[in-house]
Design an enzyme around this catalytic site. Structure first.
Site, PDB file in Angstrom:
ATOM      1  NE  ARG A 279      -2.884  -0.140   3.407  1.00 15.56           N
ATOM      2  CZ  ARG A 279      -3.982  -0.580   3.122  1.00 15.56           C
ATOM      3  NH1 ARG A 279      -5.137   0.130   2.484  1.00 15.56           N
ATOM      4  NH2 ARG A 279      -4.334  -1.718   3.904  1.00 15.56           N
TER       5      ARG A 279
ATOM      6  CB  CYS B 217     -28.426  -4.704  -8.203  1.00 18.29           C
ATOM      7  SG  CYS B 217     -28.544  -4.163 -10.139  1.00 18.29           S
TER       8      CYS B 217
ATOM      9  CE1 TYR C 133      -3.690  -5.203  -1.088  1.00 18.95           C
ATOM     10  CE2 TYR C 133      -3.082  -3.233   0.046  1.00 18.95           C
ATOM     11  CZ  TYR C 133      -2.626  -4.396  -0.151  1.00 18.95           C
ATOM     12  OH  TYR C 133      -1.626  -5.050   0.218  1.00 18.95           O
TER      13      TYR C 133
HETATM   14  N1  LLP Z   1       2.963  -9.229   3.160  1.00 18.96           N
HETATM   15  C1  LLP Z   1       2.147  -9.956   3.500  1.00 18.96           C
HETATM   16  C2  LLP Z   1       2.329 -11.463   3.944  1.00 18.96           C
HETATM   17  C3  LLP Z   1       0.729  -9.418   3.047  1.00 18.96           C
HETATM   18  O1  LLP Z   1      -0.444 -10.526   3.517  1.00 18.96           O
HETATM   19  C4  LLP Z   1       0.336  -8.159   3.014  1.00 18.96           C
HETATM   20  C5  LLP Z   1      -0.671  -7.810   2.807  1.00 18.96           C
HETATM   21  C6  LLP Z   1       1.605  -7.481   2.514  1.00 18.96           C
HETATM   22  C7  LLP Z   1       2.798  -7.861   2.519  1.00 18.96           C
HETATM   23  C8  LLP Z   1       1.590  -6.143   1.972  1.00 18.96           C
HETATM   24  O2  LLP Z   1       0.672  -5.131   3.171  1.00 18.96           O
HETATM   25  P1  LLP Z   1       0.472  -3.367   2.772  1.00 18.96           P
HETATM   26  O3  LLP Z   1       2.167  -2.995   3.010  1.00 18.96           O
HETATM   27  O4  LLP Z   1       0.012  -3.402   1.583  1.00 18.96           O
HETATM   28  O5  LLP Z   1      -0.150  -2.942   3.939  1.00 18.96           O
HETATM   29  N2  LLP Z   1      -7.187  -5.252   0.820  1.00 18.96           N
HETATM   30  C9  LLP Z   1      -6.964  -4.770   2.065  1.00 18.96           C
HETATM   31  C10 LLP Z   1      -5.233  -4.816   2.405  1.00 18.96           C
HETATM   32  C11 LLP Z   1      -4.841  -6.376   2.426  1.00 18.96           C
HETATM   33  C12 LLP Z   1      -3.565  -6.390   2.875  1.00 18.96           C
HETATM   34  C13 LLP Z   1      -3.351  -8.027   2.873  1.00 18.96           C
HETATM   35  N3  LLP Z   1      -2.072  -8.359   2.990  1.00 18.96           N
HETATM   36  C14 LLP Z   1      -7.036  -3.203   1.843  1.00 18.96           C
HETATM   37  O6  LLP Z   1      -7.697  -2.884   0.753  1.00 18.96           O
HETATM   38  O7  LLP Z   1      -7.182  -2.286   2.861  1.00 18.96           O
END
Ligand code: LLP
Length: 430
Positions: free
Chosen positions: A283, A351, A381
């Protein structure tokens, strides 16, 4: 860390991403549309990388956040490795030519079939496999043996730490499905320490996403460091690396992200004795480099209550419907001074009542068809979680670089959506 509006400006009233007016992008590529900024992506990456100057920290971009091949190539050029969670993502890393040694493979449900394909490559085509369960390690060890292919692994530790983020994106508590407990890790380290096909290279953690406080990281790092020492005792040698996961939160609205320099200092405090440390941000590298551009289809005004109906829906950007997530919405034209913003319920055409991007959001739009709105912080995401519910083809993606723009994913067509559907003779005869 960059802000949601890092590359936005108004030029003669028209909203621009870098130097390109959004209205021009809509004219050229249609609407809805995901737009990414090369400058914002690069600035995000470099801010994080520079925070770690002088440390052996490798950024492994979490591909799930946004897996577009052109963006992966941009990250590769900046020096990123990648965190992958499926054979599909591995295949993307391959296409984007991210070096195998800079790939880690996580994911709670890696299958025999996926491992079989990966084991065609020396070391399974990755720097390391991150093991999520005892059964997974048993499976991988058996397959590595039968393929006579030694694989490096890191065990993913579930430290039972609350990341103090949205409940739905927390991953490091005991009740969450991820990783192994300390007891499990010490048992398997013992059991597999002499296995000729498994190289115990490290330990990994990932406690959650959109983390805006350092304290959960510190808690988890402390526990990880102590477990590393215990595992090293069992193995009788030092581990090669630790992987600290991703999770760095960003500003969507009023959040104050963690100070990257302080985060890097924390990493140094606990893990400076390791010659290799990996982090897996998704992110924080791409969210504020991406925008979802959408157009008003129509509106309904009933007294005080206005509903703005867009051509984008929850299928294009699921986060508000799924997590109640907040995204800033800007209008494609700078509101004239003294224009009063009225509150709008901003919705899509799906819908479902949860197809609601924002409730009573003050916006300076008239509610006329064709007005453009832009969702900020949509690079992570966003497209990667989009789908074709209601038989709506997934939208196009564009990369902007200064005054230039280039299509990096074509808008899907209805034929694309139906390509895999078959009418068998059995059905035809009925
Ligand atoms: N590493 C692992 C093992 C993960 O499961 C994730 C994210 C990341 C790294 C990266 O995390 P980040 O830096 O992006 O926070 N769909 C959700 C977020 C789900 C994150 C899943 N895992 C949203 O839209 O907020």
């Amino acid at each position: 860390m960059i802000s949601p509006q890092h590359v936005l400006s108004f030029k003669s009233q028209a909203l621009c991403i870098e130097k390109v007016p959004v209205a021009q992008l809509v004219k050229r590529y249609g609407s809805p549309l995901y737009v990414y900024s090369k400058k914002a992506l690069t600035d995000s990456y470099q801010a994080l990388n520079q925070a770690f100057a002088g440390q052996n920290v490798q950024i492994c971009y979490a591909v799930k956040a946004n897996s577009n091949l052109s963006l992966l190539r941009e990250f590769r050029k900046l020096g990123a490795g990648c965190d992958l969670v499926s054979y599909g993502e591995w295949f993307r890393a391959e296409k984007a030519k991210i070096p195998e040694r800079l790939r880690v493979l996580s994911g709670v449900a890696k299958t025999k079939d996926e491992f079989e394909k990966l084991l065609q490559r020396p070391g399974a085509g990755v720097g390391s496999v991150h093991i999520e369960s005892v059964m997974e390690l048993e499976l991988l060890a058996a397959l590595a043996k039968s393929h006579k292919n030694k694989v490096s692994v890191a065990l993913r530790f579930n430290p039972d730490v609350d990341a103090k983020t949205l409940d739905k994106i927390s991953t490091g508590r005991k009740k969450d499905k991820f990783g192994l407990t300390e007891e499990e890790i010490l048992t398997v380290a013992q059991r597999f320490s002499k296995n000729p096909w498994i190289n115990f290279a490290g330990l990994s953690i990932h406690i959650g996403s959109q983390i805006t406080k350092l304290s959960p990281y510190e808690k988890a790092f402390k526990l990880l460091k102590s477990l590393c020492s215990k595992v090293e005792m069992v193995l009788g040698r030092p581990l090669e690396y630790v992987d600290l996961g991703g999770g760095i939160g960003i500003q969507y609205q009023h959040e104050v992200p963690i100070d990257l320099i302080k985060y890097a200092a924390l990493v140094k405090k606990y893990f400076s004795n390791y010659s290799k440390v990996l982090i897996e941000p998704g992110r924080s590298l791409i969210a504020n480099a991406g925008f979802l551009v959408s157009t008003v289809v129509c509106s309904k005004v009933r007294g005080e209550h206005g509903t703005l109906i867009l051509d984008a829906g929850m299928n294009d950007l699921m986060r508000p419907a799924l997590y109640g997530a907040f995204h800033q919405i800007w209008t494609g034209k700078k509101p004239r001074q003294l224009t009063v913003a009225r509150p709008w319920d901003v919705v899509g055409g799906i819908c479902e009542s949860t197809d609601l991007f924002a409730r009573a959001r003050p916006l300076s739009v008239a509610g006329k068809a064709g007005e453009i709105v832009v969702f900020l912080s949509a690079g992570a995401y966003g497209f990667s979680m989009s789908n074709s519910y209601n038989t709506r083809p997934r939208v196009a993606e564009v990369l902007v670089d200064g005054k230039e723009s280039v299509l990096i994913r074509k808008r899907e067509t209805l034929d694309d959506l139906m390509e895999h559907e078959l009418t068998s003779n059995f059905l035809k005869s009925r």
